[in-house]
Design a protein around this motif. Structure first.
Motif, mmCIF file in Angstrom:
data_model
loop_
_atom_site.group_PDB
_atom_site.id
_atom_site.type_symbol
_atom_site.label_atom_id
_atom_site.label_comp_id
_atom_site.label_asym_id
_atom_site.label_seq_id
_atom_site.Cartn_x
_atom_site.Cartn_y
_atom_site.Cartn_z
ATOM 1 N N ALA A 76 0.844 -1.204 0.000
ATOM 2 C CA ALA A 76 0.000 0.000 0.000
ATOM 3 C C ALA A 76 0.876 1.250 0.000
ATOM 4 C CB ALA A 76 -0.914 -0.005 1.218
ATOM 5 N N THR A 77 1.946 1.192 0.797
ATOM 6 C CA THR A 77 2.844 2.360 0.881
ATOM 7 C C THR A 77 3.447 2.646 -0.490
ATOM 8 O OG1 THR A 77 3.377 1.532 3.054
ATOM 9 C CG2 THR A 77 4.736 3.349 2.227
ATOM 10 N N GLU A 78 3.940 1.584 -1.144
ATOM 11 C CA GLU A 78 4.539 1.777 -2.468
ATOM 12 C C GLU A 78 3.527 2.363 -3.439
ATOM 13 O OE1 GLU A 78 7.968 -1.713 -2.745
ATOM 14 O OE2 GLU A 78 5.876 -2.168 -3.242
ATOM 15 N N ARG A 79 2.307 1.831 -3.373
ATOM 16 C CA ARG A 79 1.251 2.271 -4.286
ATOM 17 C C ARG A 79 0.972 3.772 -4.094
ATOM 18 N NH1 ARG A 79 -2.022 -1.730 -2.940
ATOM 19 N NH2 ARG A 79 -3.505 -0.346 -1.860
ATOM 20 N N ILE A 80 0.832 4.139 -2.834
ATOM 21 C CA ILE A 80 0.534 5.546 -2.550
ATOM 22 C C ILE A 80 1.650 6.458 -3.055
ATOM 23 C CG2 ILE A 80 0.243 7.268 -0.694
ATOM 24 C CD1 ILE A 80 -1.092 4.946 0.931
ATOM 25 N N PHE A 81 2.892 6.010 -2.804
ATOM 26 C CA PHE A 81 4.001 6.902 -3.118
ATOM 27 C C PHE A 81 4.461 6.871 -4.571
ATOM 28 C CE2 PHE A 81 3.778 7.210 1.394
ATOM 29 C CZ PHE A 81 4.016 8.568 1.582
ATOM 30 N N THR A 82 3.794 6.064 -5.406
ATOM 31 C CA THR A 82 4.075 6.203 -6.842
ATOM 32 C C THR A 82 3.497 7.532 -7.316
ATOM 33 O OG1 THR A 82 2.062 5.017 -7.308
ATOM 34 C CG2 THR A 82 4.123 3.755 -7.467
ATOM 35 N N GLU A 83 2.580 8.104 -6.535
ATOM 36 C CA GLU A 83 1.925 9.376 -6.874
ATOM 37 C C GLU A 83 2.705 10.591 -6.382
ATOM 38 O OE1 GLU A 83 -0.665 10.237 -8.711
ATOM 39 O OE2 GLU A 83 -0.566 8.134 -9.334
ATOM 40 N N PHE A 84 3.827 10.339 -5.697
ATOM 41 C CA PHE A 84 4.561 11.467 -5.109
ATOM 42 C C PHE A 84 5.174 12.347 -6.205
ATOM 43 C CE2 PHE A 84 8.065 13.647 -3.134
ATOM 44 C CZ PHE A 84 7.551 14.001 -1.893
ATOM 45 N N LYS A 85 4.895 13.686 -6.145
ATOM 46 C CA LYS A 85 5.426 14.605 -7.164
ATOM 47 C C LYS A 85 5.836 15.915 -6.540
ATOM 48 C CE LYS A 85 3.090 12.947 -11.234
ATOM 49 N NZ LYS A 85 1.724 12.657 -11.583
ATOM 50 N N GLU A 86 6.689 16.631 -7.234
ATOM 51 C CA GLU A 86 7.061 17.970 -6.764
ATOM 52 C C GLU A 86 6.343 19.012 -7.608
ATOM 53 O OE1 GLU A 86 11.248 18.476 -7.077
ATOM 54 O OE2 GLU A 86 11.605 16.619 -5.981
ATOM 55 N N HIS A 87 6.096 20.184 -7.015
ATOM 56 C CA HIS A 87 5.409 21.240 -7.770
ATOM 57 C C HIS A 87 6.087 22.574 -7.561
ATOM 58 C CE1 HIS A 87 2.231 18.414 -8.635
ATOM 59 N NE2 HIS A 87 2.303 18.049 -7.355
ATOM 60 N N SER A 88 5.875 23.453 -8.522
ATOM 61 C CA SER A 88 6.501 24.777 -8.396
ATOM 62 C C SER A 88 5.517 25.746 -7.744
ATOM 63 C CB SER A 88 6.890 25.317 -9.772
ATOM 64 O OG SER A 88 5.729 25.785 -10.433
ATOM 65 N N VAL A 89 6.056 26.874 -7.281
ATOM 66 C CA VAL A 89 5.206 27.890 -6.666
ATOM 67 C C VAL A 89 4.175 28.417 -7.685
ATOM 68 C CG1 VAL A 89 6.933 29.692 -7.101
ATOM 69 C CG2 VAL A 89 5.239 30.067 -5.335
ATOM 70 N N ALA A 90 4.551 28.425 -8.967
ATOM 71 C CA ALA A 90 3.624 28.901 -10.002
ATOM 72 C C ALA A 90 2.440 27.938 -10.135
ATOM 73 C CB ALA A 90 4.349 29.047 -11.336
ATOM 74 N N GLU A 91 2.741 26.631 -10.053
ATOM 75 C CA GLU A 91 1.640 25.653 -10.120
ATOM 76 C C GLU A 91 0.720 25.813 -8.914
ATOM 77 O OE1 GLU A 91 2.999 21.618 -12.199
ATOM 78 O OE2 GLU A 91 4.381 22.272 -10.626
ATOM 79 N N PHE A 92 1.333 26.091 -7.776
ATOM 80 C CA PHE A 92 0.533 26.290 -6.555
ATOM 81 C C PHE A 92 -0.436 27.452 -6.739
ATOM 82 C CE2 PHE A 92 -0.127 28.660 -2.621
ATOM 83 C CZ PHE A 92 -0.734 27.693 -1.840
ATOM 84 N N PHE A 93 0.086 28.579 -7.253
ATOM 85 C CA PHE A 93 -0.797 29.739 -7.395
ATOM 86 C C PHE A 93 -1.768 29.602 -8.566
ATOM 87 C CE2 PHE A 93 2.149 32.021 -4.497
ATOM 88 C CZ PHE A 93 1.185 32.376 -3.563
ATOM 89 N N LYS A 94 -1.418 28.747 -9.523
ATOM 90 C CA LYS A 94 -2.380 28.499 -10.605
ATOM 91 C C LYS A 94 -3.612 27.811 -10.000
ATOM 92 C CE LYS A 94 -3.340 25.875 -14.672
ATOM 93 N NZ LYS A 94 -3.095 24.615 -15.330
#
Ligand SMILES: Nc1ncnc2c1ncn2[C@@H]1O[C@H](COP(=O)(O)OP(=O)(O)OP(=O)(O)O)[C@@H](O)[C@H]1O
Ligand SMILES: [Mg+2]
Length: 544
Positions: A4-22
């Motif tokens: 389950a842990t592996e499954r969940i963390f295949t979704e782990f991603k990084e985002h930029s501040v611009a994506e956050f404000f979008k």
């Protein structure tokens, strides 16, 4: 099979501040059609004013709004100024990268302080119309023309079709943005009101609005005095947290010792003060490199800062509007029947950040808000001379007005009075409640100081209003007595058997006239008023 842990963390991603404000555009003020348009104008106008003031130029700003498609709310906004322009090297990042600019890292009184205003507008244009913004920057005998958008994934600028020309083009910046899902209207949240209020607090600004309806509104400058340039100040030790101190120390490149770092980077730290701190913390090595400062040492230093005596930070950094200018502007634009202005001395919040409050109350005449033919009160809020039109209820200024017991100042119901309460907070750092910069957070020192400033003006208003009431009472009493004069004169003439009724009437009228004007000269009523005011001061004024 994946856990389950592996499954969940295949979704782990990084985002930029611009994506956050979008994803969270509302945090930048892009929510609602009218507000979104006002936000764009606010960001461009505040940038122009900041840039002109820093360059020592009398600002001349033109905003042109054109409706392109009514149904989808598509408009073109052109903002043009005569400021210093932006050099080619920084143009992309200034307008196409979030958290980039000349202000975030400096303690300087300016309207902008985050580095996301202009890039937020660029993002709004590209996500609502798919189009880049068009920019013309003139500076140092160059003209740069280009198109610009943001790569949201990496929060980096995309500069396209750049043309560079040499020649004498003067200086200034022109930004053209096509945005969708906005609306131009003349409501109290619209662009026109925003510009009117900007003009009110910036008498040195000349600003023109060309509206989508083809109207041209020019607010000419009422003062040719360029406000003194804002100056950068260093932080005061009392305003620092442990984390701040670590940040500053680990970024330090010039000072080689902790002792010199403290003296060079913060205000009011003298050699004697360092010695005193050293005496209190003998096991901390003040000769060590600032970069080697440990968290637990910084923590103890911060505690020691709070135990020694400091000279308050300098308040030279503050650039208030000034009593004279406020008077000129409010008289010009509101033409009130009565105006009281208070300019408080600078104060400190969070231990080390200087700020200053100016307040004014305009009463009667053109003051207040027109509401279906009836005048009601309005609060005109500013931070560093930039109007705050939105998020009214979460703002320290609104809260201060709400906490005042207006009845004590002779106002039965604040909401229903024909008055405008004007407040401007000046500071090198304004604690806004959100990135949209529309409300000041309720910090205790700030809230109390705003209250004190408004109450000071309210006392003048009360004096004026009670004077007016007394004048009215006196006139009514006089009128009532004069009603009997004619009959009384006849009776007196008959009873005394001397003088004609006309002669007696003349004398009586003269007597009444002198009696009532005499009351004013003797200042009988002043005594009564003094008593009332004394009580208010005693009960309400809270100074630090
Ligand atoms: N009209 C202008 N003239 C000159 N420089 C400008 C102008 N507009 C923006 N800039 C530069 O671009 C930078 C980024 O502007 P932006 O509005 O994104 O951030 P900011 O004004 O620093 O802070 P805030 O996000 O609070 O508005 C500014 O710091 C300034 O250096
Ligand atoms: Mg800005």
């Amino acid at each position: 099979m994946a856990t389950a842990t592996e499954r969940i963390f295949t979704e782990f991603k990084e985002h930029s501040v611009a994506e956050f404000f979008k994803k969270n555009q509302q945090m930048l003020g892009f929510s609602g059609k009218t507000r979104s348009l006002t936000t764009i104008v606010h960001e461009y106008v505040t940038n122009s004013l900041d840039a002109c003031e820093e360059a020592g130029i009398l600002p001349d700003v033109t905003i042109t709004i054109t409706e392109l498609d009514k149904e989808s709310g598509k408009y073109r906004i052109v903002a043009e100024d005569n400021g210093p322009g932006i050099p080619e090297k920084h143009l992309g990042k200034a307008l196409g990268m979030m958290l980039a600019g000349t202000k975030f890292h400096r303690y300087m009184q300016q309207r902008g302080q985050q580095g996301i205003g202009a890039s937020g507008c660029t993002m709004d244009a590209q996500i609502t119309t798919g189009k880049p913004i068009k920019v013309v920057s003139r500076y140092d005998a160059k003209r740069i023309t280009c198109e610009l958008s943001i790569d949201l994934k990496s929060n980096s600028p995309k500069v396209m079709n750049l043309v560079k020309e040499e020649g004498n083009f003067g200086s200034g910046l022109r930004v053209e943005a096509e945005v969708g899902d906005v609306k131009y209207d003349k409501s109290s949240f619209g662009v026109y009101e925003y510009i009117r209020r900007t003009a009110l607090a910036n008498p040195h600004l000349q600003i023109t609005l060309n509206s989508p309806e083809g109207e041209k509104f020019t607010f000419p400058r009422s003062s040719n005095a360029i406000p003194p340039r804002p100056v950068e100040v260093q932080p005061h030790p009392l305003g620092l947290t442990t984390n701040d101190l670590i940040d500053f120390a680990h970024r330090e490149r010039e000072c080689r010792k902790l002792s010199s770092f403290l003296q060079e980077r913060f205000v009011r730290v003298s050699a004697a003060k360092v010695e005193e701190l050293q005496g209190m913390l003998p096991d901390i090595d003040f000769n060590k490199k600032p970069a080697d400062l440990q968290w637990h040492e910084a923590e103890r230093l911060i505690k020691a800062f709070s135990q020694v005596k400091w000279i308050a930070p300098s308040t030279d950094s503050l650039r208030p509007i000034g009593k004279e200018q406020i008077e000129k502007s409010l008289k010009n634009i509101l033409a009130p029947e009565f105006l009281a202005i208070t300019e408080r001395s600078p104060k400190i919040f969070r231990g080390g950040i200087p700020f200053m409050v100016e307040a004014a109350i305009a009463y009667g005449g053109g003051a207040g808000k027109e509401n279906g033919g009836v005048k009601t009160s309005e609060i005109i809020r500013y931070a560093n001379r930039a109007p705050l039109l939105f998020d009214n209820s979460g703002c320290a200024i609104t809260e201060a007005v709400r906490e005042i017991d207006w009845k004590r100042y002779g106002l039965k119901n604040f909401e229903e009075e024909p008055m405008s309460v004007f407040v401007n907070l000046s500071s090198v750092y304004v604690p806004y409640t959100s990135a949209g910069k529309q409300a000041i957070s309720n910090e205790e020192e700030i809230l109390q100081e705003i209250k004190n400033a408004i109450m000071e003006a309210a006392r003048d208003l009360q004096r004026y209003l009670s004077g007016k009431t007394r004048e009215r009472d006196r006139a009514e009493r006089k009128k009532a007595i004069l009603r009997y004069v004619s009959q009384l004169s006849k009776d007196l003439s008959e009873l005394a058997g001397k003088g004609t009724p006309e002669e007696i009437e003349k004398m009586l009228v003269r007597l009444i006239e002198t009696k009532y004007s005499k009351q004013i000269e003797e200042g009988e009523d002043e005594k009564e008023e003094g008593g009332k005011n004394g009580k208010i001061e005693e009960e309400e004024e809270i100074e630090e």
